[in-house]
Design an enzyme around this catalytic site. Structure first.
Site, mmCIF file in Angstrom:
data_model
loop_
_atom_site.group_PDB
_atom_site.id
_atom_site.type_symbol
_atom_site.label_atom_id
_atom_site.label_comp_id
_atom_site.label_asym_id
_atom_site.label_seq_id
_atom_site.Cartn_x
_atom_site.Cartn_y
_atom_site.Cartn_z
ATOM 1 N N ALA A 64 -12.682 7.331 4.391
ATOM 2 C CA ALA A 64 -13.433 8.490 3.694
ATOM 3 C C ALA A 64 -12.967 7.494 1.983
ATOM 4 O O ALA A 64 -12.715 7.231 0.903
ATOM 5 C CB ALA A 64 -12.327 9.276 3.429
ATOM 6 N N GLY A 109 -11.031 5.963 7.697
ATOM 7 C CA GLY A 109 -11.405 7.182 8.393
ATOM 8 C C GLY A 109 -13.145 6.641 9.365
ATOM 9 O O GLY A 109 -13.765 7.071 10.175
ATOM 10 N N GLU A 112 -10.833 5.499 12.187
ATOM 11 C CA GLU A 112 -10.907 6.848 12.919
ATOM 12 C C GLU A 112 -12.160 7.562 13.796
ATOM 13 O O GLU A 112 -11.988 8.177 14.509
ATOM 14 C CB GLU A 112 -10.396 8.449 11.920
ATOM 15 C CG GLU A 112 -9.187 7.752 11.323
ATOM 16 C CD GLU A 112 -8.950 8.280 10.569
ATOM 17 O OE1 GLU A 112 -9.155 8.957 9.651
ATOM 18 O OE2 GLU A 112 -7.511 9.497 10.565
ATOM 19 N N GLU A 132 -4.703 3.490 4.689
ATOM 20 C CA GLU A 132 -4.265 5.148 3.625
ATOM 21 C C GLU A 132 -3.357 5.259 3.372
ATOM 22 O O GLU A 132 -2.853 5.906 1.183
ATOM 23 C CB GLU A 132 -4.010 6.158 5.087
ATOM 24 C CG GLU A 132 -5.382 6.875 4.970
ATOM 25 C CD GLU A 132 -6.672 5.652 6.631
ATOM 26 O OE1 GLU A 132 -5.686 4.714 6.336
ATOM 27 O OE2 GLU A 132 -7.335 6.025 6.951
HETATM 28 N N1 CAA Z 1 -14.404 4.765 -0.982
HETATM 29 C C1 CAA Z 1 -15.477 5.338 -1.688
HETATM 30 N N2 CAA Z 1 -16.019 3.784 -2.429
HETATM 31 C C2 CAA Z 1 -15.318 2.970 -1.711
HETATM 32 C C3 CAA Z 1 -14.766 2.613 -0.635
HETATM 33 C C4 CAA Z 1 -14.022 4.072 0.088
HETATM 34 N N3 CAA Z 1 -13.337 4.160 1.337
HETATM 35 N N4 CAA Z 1 -14.721 1.590 -0.275
HETATM 36 C C5 CAA Z 1 -15.291 0.768 -0.619
HETATM 37 N N5 CAA Z 1 -15.905 1.710 -2.006
HETATM 38 C C6 CAA Z 1 -16.906 0.737 -2.741
HETATM 39 C C7 CAA Z 1 -16.328 -0.172 -3.915
HETATM 40 O O1 CAA Z 1 -15.556 1.189 -5.174
HETATM 41 C C8 CAA Z 1 -17.272 -0.342 -4.288
HETATM 42 O O2 CAA Z 1 -17.963 0.473 -5.442
HETATM 43 P P1 CAA Z 1 -18.323 -0.223 -6.537
HETATM 44 O O3 CAA Z 1 -19.672 -1.278 -6.605
HETATM 45 O O4 CAA Z 1 -18.798 1.048 -7.455
HETATM 46 O O5 CAA Z 1 -17.402 -0.413 -7.539
HETATM 47 C C9 CAA Z 1 -18.364 -1.006 -3.722
HETATM 48 O O6 CAA Z 1 -17.877 0.367 -2.345
HETATM 49 C C10 CAA Z 1 -17.832 -2.032 -3.089
HETATM 50 O O7 CAA Z 1 -16.899 -2.559 -2.480
HETATM 51 P P2 CAA Z 1 -15.367 -3.516 -3.301
HETATM 52 O O8 CAA Z 1 -16.002 -4.069 -4.547
HETATM 53 O O9 CAA Z 1 -14.408 -3.154 -3.149
HETATM 54 O O10 CAA Z 1 -16.153 -4.874 -1.959
HETATM 55 P P3 CAA Z 1 -14.829 -5.899 -1.578
HETATM 56 O O11 CAA Z 1 -15.626 -6.511 -0.336
HETATM 57 O O12 CAA Z 1 -14.144 -6.438 -2.528
HETATM 58 O O13 CAA Z 1 -13.766 -5.126 -0.454
HETATM 59 C C11 CAA Z 1 -12.870 -4.182 1.005
HETATM 60 C C12 CAA Z 1 -13.907 -4.151 0.718
HETATM 61 C C13 CAA Z 1 -11.686 -4.214 1.636
HETATM 62 C C14 CAA Z 1 -13.480 -2.713 1.999
HETATM 63 C C15 CAA Z 1 -12.488 -2.037 -0.304
HETATM 64 O O14 CAA Z 1 -13.729 -1.971 -0.899
HETATM 65 C C16 CAA Z 1 -11.283 -1.704 0.152
HETATM 66 O O15 CAA Z 1 -10.609 -1.733 0.129
HETATM 67 N N6 CAA Z 1 -12.028 -0.083 -0.018
HETATM 68 C C17 CAA Z 1 -11.154 0.999 0.611
HETATM 69 C C18 CAA Z 1 -10.376 1.159 1.820
HETATM 70 C C19 CAA Z 1 -9.799 2.417 2.235
HETATM 71 O O16 CAA Z 1 -8.941 2.316 1.498
HETATM 72 N N7 CAA Z 1 -10.532 2.821 3.391
HETATM 73 C C20 CAA Z 1 -9.210 4.052 3.375
HETATM 74 C C21 CAA Z 1 -9.791 5.323 2.601
HETATM 75 S S1 CAA Z 1 -8.861 6.470 2.920
HETATM 76 C C22 CAA Z 1 -9.077 7.730 4.517
HETATM 77 O O17 CAA Z 1 -10.054 7.057 5.298
HETATM 78 C C23 CAA Z 1 -8.194 8.842 4.425
HETATM 79 C C24 CAA Z 1 -8.546 9.149 6.058
HETATM 80 O O18 CAA Z 1 -8.463 8.767 7.096
HETATM 81 C C25 CAA Z 1 -8.878 10.650 5.838
#
Ligand code: CAA
Length: 258
Positions: A64, A109, A112, A132
């Protein structure tokens, strides 16, 4: 309908929906969830199989959208969660087969969405998980419930409580994906499976999907009664007559979904 966050393409009876926000690793904001709802609904009415994937080389869906979630209140968070639940339930409820082509990160998500699909194929660079808890929240689109049903309590709790990512090989070992493919072969493999399903009896596939989904939550005897009723009902269809006639005449069946 013109979409901003997803792409929809069709080849014969197969629809492919690609989440298309590669700069945010295809993270799901509410606008994307709404577009997905619309596209899945349309695909359900007009296709036999639906392939769901993510744009770019890195991610299926990285979860998400955290930037949209950051300012949410409990009330708006609940609405957001419920929107995700409507989408994931719809993937289970529609009569056509759904295939997740996990081409990279499938996190939160994203995973999911994948576990709400009927089948999951992953590329060899895929990484899946529920991070999460690293954000101080739980999965919110049905992940806690669907993951446990797929991999059992011990594995599910390990994945959810640690927030660690699982690579494609481990995901295959624990039954979280159907198969792992080299990145370049993933979509072709998913299309092949979708095409095969599209040649089978449409009513039979749709009813089999419903039996599996609905039967999961009710006692075995009641679920088996539903199976017997469905089995009997299908004997009243043209497809059943055609399928058995084609077998006896040693030719491929031509199903019409009637
Ligand atoms: N939401 C918003 N933006 C996201 C994102 C997310 N879930 N995942 C990645 N991005 C964005 C980053 O912010 C980044 O944007 P900028 O270039 O503007 O800074 C871009 O995508 C590229 O990401 P990274 O620079 O972080 O890429 P990386 O290769 O270094 O890392 C990754 C990749 C490990 C997937 C890392 O991006 C990450 O940890 N992302 C978040 C994953 C996460 O926590 N997901 C769960 C969300 S909560 C959820 O989903 C709740 C639910 O059940 C409903």
């Amino acid at each position: 309908m013109a979409y901003q966050n997803i792409q929809v393409s069709r080849e014969g009876q197969i629809v492919t929906i690609t989440v298309n926000r590669p700069k945010a690793l295809n993270a799901l904001n509410s606008a994307t969830l709404r577009e997905l709802l619309q596209a899945v609904r349309e695909a359900a009415e007009s296709s036999r199989a639906l392939i769901l994937t993510g744009a770019g080389d890195k991610a299926f869906v990285a979860g998400a959208d955290i930037s949209e979630m950051a300012p949410m209140t409990p009330w708006t968070a609940r609405e957001f969660s419920e929107l995700g639940h409507v989408l994931t339930a719809m993937l289970e409820d529609i009569p056509c087969a759904t295939i997740a082509a996990v081409n990279g990160y499938a996190l939160g998500g994203g995973l999911e969405l994948a576990v709400a699909c009927d089948m999951i194929y992953a590329s060899d660079n895929a990484k899946v998980g529920f991070p999460e808890v690293t954000l101080g929240i739980t999965p919110g689109f049905g992940g806690t419930q669907r993951l446990v049903r797929l991999v059992g309590k011990l594995r599910a709790k390990e994945i959810i409580f640690t927030g660690d990512m699982v690579d494609a090989k481990q995901a295959l070992e624990i039954g979280l994906v159907n198969a792992v493919l080299p990145r370049g072969e993933l979509m072709a493999h998913c299309r092949k499976v979708a095409e095969k399903i599209a040649t089978r009896g449409p009513l039979a596939v749709a009813r089999a999907k419903r039996l599996v989904e609905r039967g999961y939550d009710i006692p075995l005897r009641a679920a088996n009664r539903q199976e017997a009723e469905t089995f009997a009902l299908l004997f009243d269809t043209q497809d059943r007559a055609e399928g058995m006639r084609a077998f006896l005449e040693k030719r491929p069946a031509k199903f019409r979904g009637k």
